[in-house]
Design a protein around this motif. Structure first.
Motif, PDB file in Angstrom:
ATOM      1  N   ALA A 196      42.994  42.161  39.029  1.00 39.14           N
ATOM      2  CA  ALA A 196      42.575  42.183  40.269  1.00 39.14           C
ATOM      3  C   ALA A 196      42.501  40.600  40.778  1.00 39.14           C
ATOM      4  O   ALA A 196      42.362  39.707  39.904  1.00 39.14           O
ATOM      5  N   HIS A 197      42.994  40.376  41.809  1.00 39.45           N
ATOM      6  CA  HIS A 197      43.020  38.904  42.340  1.00 39.45           C
ATOM      7  C   HIS A 197      41.795  38.251  42.656  1.00 39.45           C
ATOM      8  O   HIS A 197      40.740  38.701  43.152  1.00 39.45           O
ATOM      9  N   GLU A 198      41.683  36.953  41.990  1.00 40.19           N
ATOM     10  CA  GLU A 198      40.586  36.463  41.956  1.00 40.19           C
ATOM     11  C   GLU A 198      39.863  35.986  43.202  1.00 40.19           C
ATOM     12  O   GLU A 198      38.715  35.904  43.599  1.00 40.19           O
ATOM     13  N   VAL A 199      40.757  35.859  44.310  1.00 39.33           N
ATOM     14  CA  VAL A 199      40.329  35.440  45.530  1.00 39.33           C
ATOM     15  C   VAL A 199      39.427  36.396  46.216  1.00 39.33           C
ATOM     16  O   VAL A 199      38.258  36.394  46.842  1.00 39.33           O
ATOM     17  N   ILE A 200      39.962  37.852  46.164  1.00 41.32           N
ATOM     18  CA  ILE A 200      39.176  38.948  46.698  1.00 41.32           C
ATOM     19  C   ILE A 200      37.644  39.157  45.712  1.00 41.32           C
ATOM     20  O   ILE A 200      36.875  39.216  46.403  1.00 41.32           O
ATOM     21  N   VAL A 201      37.925  39.186  44.541  1.00 41.82           N
ATOM     22  CA  VAL A 201      36.671  39.154  43.468  1.00 41.82           C
ATOM     23  C   VAL A 201      35.590  38.130  43.956  1.00 41.82           C
ATOM     24  O   VAL A 201      34.462  38.587  44.107  1.00 41.82           O
ATOM     25  N   THR A 202      36.120  36.918  43.868  1.00 47.30           N
ATOM     26  CA  THR A 202      35.221  36.071  44.234  1.00 47.30           C
ATOM     27  C   THR A 202      34.395  35.976  45.410  1.00 47.30           C
ATOM     28  O   THR A 202      33.156  35.806  45.821  1.00 47.30           O
ATOM     29  N   ILE A 203      35.164  36.610  46.592  1.00 50.39           N
ATOM     30  CA  ILE A 203      34.844  36.742  47.988  1.00 50.39           C
ATOM     31  C   ILE A 203      33.574  37.467  47.939  1.00 50.39           C
ATOM     32  O   ILE A 203      32.396  37.444  48.464  1.00 50.39           O
ATOM     33  N   MET A 204      33.959  38.732  47.267  1.00 46.20           N
ATOM     34  CA  MET A 204      32.910  39.828  47.415  1.00 46.20           C
ATOM     35  C   MET A 204      31.651  39.507  46.394  1.00 46.20           C
ATOM     36  O   MET A 204      30.573  39.898  46.825  1.00 46.20           O
ATOM     37  N   LEU A 205      32.066  38.625  45.356  1.00 44.94           N
ATOM     38  CA  LEU A 205      30.926  38.234  44.550  1.00 44.94           C
ATOM     39  C   LEU A 205      30.021  37.499  45.174  1.00 44.94           C
ATOM     40  O   LEU A 205      28.765  37.397  45.046  1.00 44.94           O
ATOM     41  N   ASN A 206      30.515  36.618  46.024  1.00 47.88           N
ATOM     42  CA  ASN A 206      29.503  35.752  47.078  1.00 47.88           C
ATOM     43  C   ASN A 206      28.658  36.637  47.903  1.00 47.88           C
ATOM     44  O   ASN A 206      27.343  36.280  47.987  1.00 47.88           O
ATOM     45  N   TYR A 207      29.203  37.660  48.459  1.00 49.34           N
ATOM     46  CA  TYR A 207      28.192  38.513  49.160  1.00 49.34           C
ATOM     47  C   TYR A 207      27.079  39.261  48.449  1.00 49.34           C
ATOM     48  O   TYR A 207      25.904  39.306  48.829  1.00 49.34           O
ATOM     49  N   VAL A 208      27.600  39.389  47.129  1.00 52.58           N
ATOM     50  CA  VAL A 208      26.765  40.147  46.195  1.00 52.58           C
ATOM     51  C   VAL A 208      25.510  39.546  45.944  1.00 52.58           C
ATOM     52  O   VAL A 208      24.452  39.739  45.700  1.00 52.58           O
ATOM     53  N   ALA A 209      26.147  38.021  45.753  1.00 51.88           N
ATOM     54  CA  ALA A 209      24.824  37.236  45.062  1.00 51.88           C
ATOM     55  C   ALA A 209      23.997  36.719  46.186  1.00 51.88           C
ATOM     56  O   ALA A 209      22.775  36.636  45.868  1.00 51.88           O
ATOM     57  N   PHE A 210      24.390  36.663  47.618  1.00 52.20           N
ATOM     58  CA  PHE A 210      23.641  36.462  48.643  1.00 52.20           C
ATOM     59  C   PHE A 210      22.756  37.488  48.787  1.00 52.20           C
ATOM     60  O   PHE A 210      21.621  37.100  49.005  1.00 52.20           O
ATOM     61  N   TYR A 211      23.029  38.680  48.775  1.00 48.52           N
ATOM     62  CA  TYR A 211      22.170  39.843  49.102  1.00 48.52           C
ATOM     63  C   TYR A 211      21.161  40.016  48.016  1.00 48.52           C
ATOM     64  O   TYR A 211      19.982  40.647  48.175  1.00 48.52           O
ATOM     65  N   LEU A 212      21.807  39.786  46.802  1.00 51.08           N
ATOM     66  CA  LEU A 212      20.948  40.081  45.653  1.00 51.08           C
ATOM     67  C   LEU A 212      19.726  39.134  45.696  1.00 51.08           C
ATOM     68  O   LEU A 212      18.600  39.312  45.433  1.00 51.08           O
ATOM     69  N   LEU A 213      19.999  37.529  45.779  1.00 43.34           N
ATOM     70  CA  LEU A 213      19.056  36.475  45.822  1.00 43.34           C
ATOM     71  C   LEU A 213      18.168  37.125  47.175  1.00 43.34           C
ATOM     72  O   LEU A 213      16.804  36.649  46.957  1.00 43.34           O
TER      73      LEU A 213
END
Length: 431
Positions: A196-213
């Motif tokens: 999996a391309h790290e750019v796509i994964v890290t962008i999605m993880l940014n959203y996950v972290a923001f909404y989780l916080l």
């Protein structure tokens, strides 16, 4: 004389070959190393960005606009207004980020420098994480998510646990580093195991972290302050707060010492350890590294774990050093994305990133002074930062503007000179 196979005579013993051109002098070689290196491009990119920023300051200044209305009648009024606007803005930038010459005491005069270092502290830490990922050939733009998760972990430990001073701070620091490492390690593991391309994964993880916080900040018993309906944490306990370096009158805290140690550690890893050699080999050519026996998948995971821990250090600095009265979902303050700019300006080297972080810290500290003293829009500072990245990404443009020699052109010239020399030798030998 003997004959060669084509019927030409070989060179006789008394004939002389053409003299080789003299080698370049030491000073010429030094000049080429300086003008063709990456460091000079970074410096000139900053200079160009400041020049373009000066043009924007002049165009947005009211006095300049007024004087330009009668430019042909009194041109020197416009020139004077431009000079006053630009020089006043950059003087305010200097006095707001380095030293305030108008301060009554030396202690007050150096306060801008301490503010610059305070702003630079999380930028350096996050920039080191992005730089390390760059050296492995990975584009880590998940700094925001890694900072948010590190802030959540360190903040929860800081306000919920009762531990002695020193131990409490150490546990909160380790919790933040571990959270940032785990969050980045997810991207590294997906890259290694699934491709999996790290750019796509890290962008999605940014959203996950923001909404989780955001969820945790609105949930009693997690991060939300007891008895409050606001999405904000309780204040950090004093035993978990980073101590001041120069006293309570300054905001500079022990986190700056930590990022210096982190810079030394990254330098040692990349330059002096076998792990750093493997990182650089994978970053240069993963296929060749794989053939050489390096486990490329493990390097992706290890690299992202270390990069996430470094970015997590930035989140810890925000929670335990700057905003100790409690934080909300905007705790990252855009540092996760600014770190990409810092890493690019620093050419993905530890000490280059350190210097770039201080420069951008100066922009942040001085930008507020420019806005207060000269009514300069704070957005101009952001434009200057973006222009720095633009010029760094276009080295031929910078070299053309300043008339610097191009490495490719110099190498081509040397190859042509060598080819001409060999042709002259061949004409002399074969006649």
């Amino acid at each position: 004389m003997s004959e060669n196979l084509t019927g030409g005579a070989l060179i006789g013993p008394s004939a002389q070959l053409p003299a080789e051109p003299p080698p370049p002098s030491k000073w010429h070689d030094t000049f080429l190393r300086i003008t063709q290196g990456n460091a000079i491009i970074s410096v000139l990119a900053v200079v160009l960005a400041l020049l373009v920023g000066g043009v924007m300051i002049a165009f947005t200044d009211e006095d300049v606009q007024t004087a330009s209305g009668y430019f042909f009648a009194r041109p020197f009024d416009t020139i004077s207004a431009v000079w006053n606007a630009v020089s006043g803005a950059y003087i305010a930038l200097f006095q707001g980020s380095i030293y305030n010459f108008g301060a009554p005491t030396f202690e007050r005069g150096i306060r801008p420098l301490t503010e610059t270092l305070t702003f630079a502290t999380p930028l350096i830490a996050a920039g080191l994480g992005v730089s390390l990922a760059f050296r492995i050939g990975m584009f880590n733009i998940g700094g925001r998510g890694q900072m948010l998760m590190a802030s959540a972990a360190a903040g929860w430990v800081a306000f919920s646990l009762d531990l002695p001073f020193g131990i409490h701070l150490a546990v909160a620091l380790l919790a933040g580093l571990a959270a940032g490492a785990i969050w980045a390690g997810i991207a590294g593991a997906l890259k290694a195991w699934t491709g999996a391309h790290e750019v796509i994964v890290t962008i999605m993880l940014n959203y996950v972290a923001f909404y989780l916080l955001s969820f945790m900040l609105r949930t009693p018993g997690l991060l939300q302050a007891p008895g409050s309906s606001n999405p904000k944490t309780p204040p950090m306990k004093e035993t978990a707060v980073l101590p001041d370096l120069l006293g309570p009158q300054y905001n500079l805290h022990f986190g700056f010492v930590l990022v210096i140690l982190a810079t030394v550690l990254v330098w040692w890893i990349l330059s002096r350890s076998s792990l750093g050699f493997k990182f650089r080999a994978v970053g240069e050519n993963p296929n060749a590294a794989r053939v050489a026996g390096i486990n490329v998948k493990n390097m992706y995971i290890y690299g992202m774990l270390i990069a996430g821990a470094l970015i997590g250090l930035a989140g810890v600095n925000q929670v335990l050093g700057t905003i100790t009265t409690g934080f909300s979902s905007d705790i990252d303050a855009g540092i996760g994305f600014d770190a990409i700019t810092v890493a690019l300006l620093g050419r993905s080297t530890p000490w280059g990133t350190f210097a770039a972080g201080i420069l951008f810290g100066a922009f942040k500290a001085g930008g507020f002074a420019m806005q207060a003293a000269e009514q300069i829009p704070i957005e101009i500072v952001a434009v200057v930062q973006a222009l720095i990245v633009l010029f760094i990404a276009a080295p031929p443009l910078v070299r053309t503007i300043f008339g610097l020699p191009s490495p490719e052109r110099d190498q081509k010239r040397q190859r042509k000179a060598r080819a001409k020399q060999l042709q002259a030798e061949a004409r002399t030998v074969v006649k």
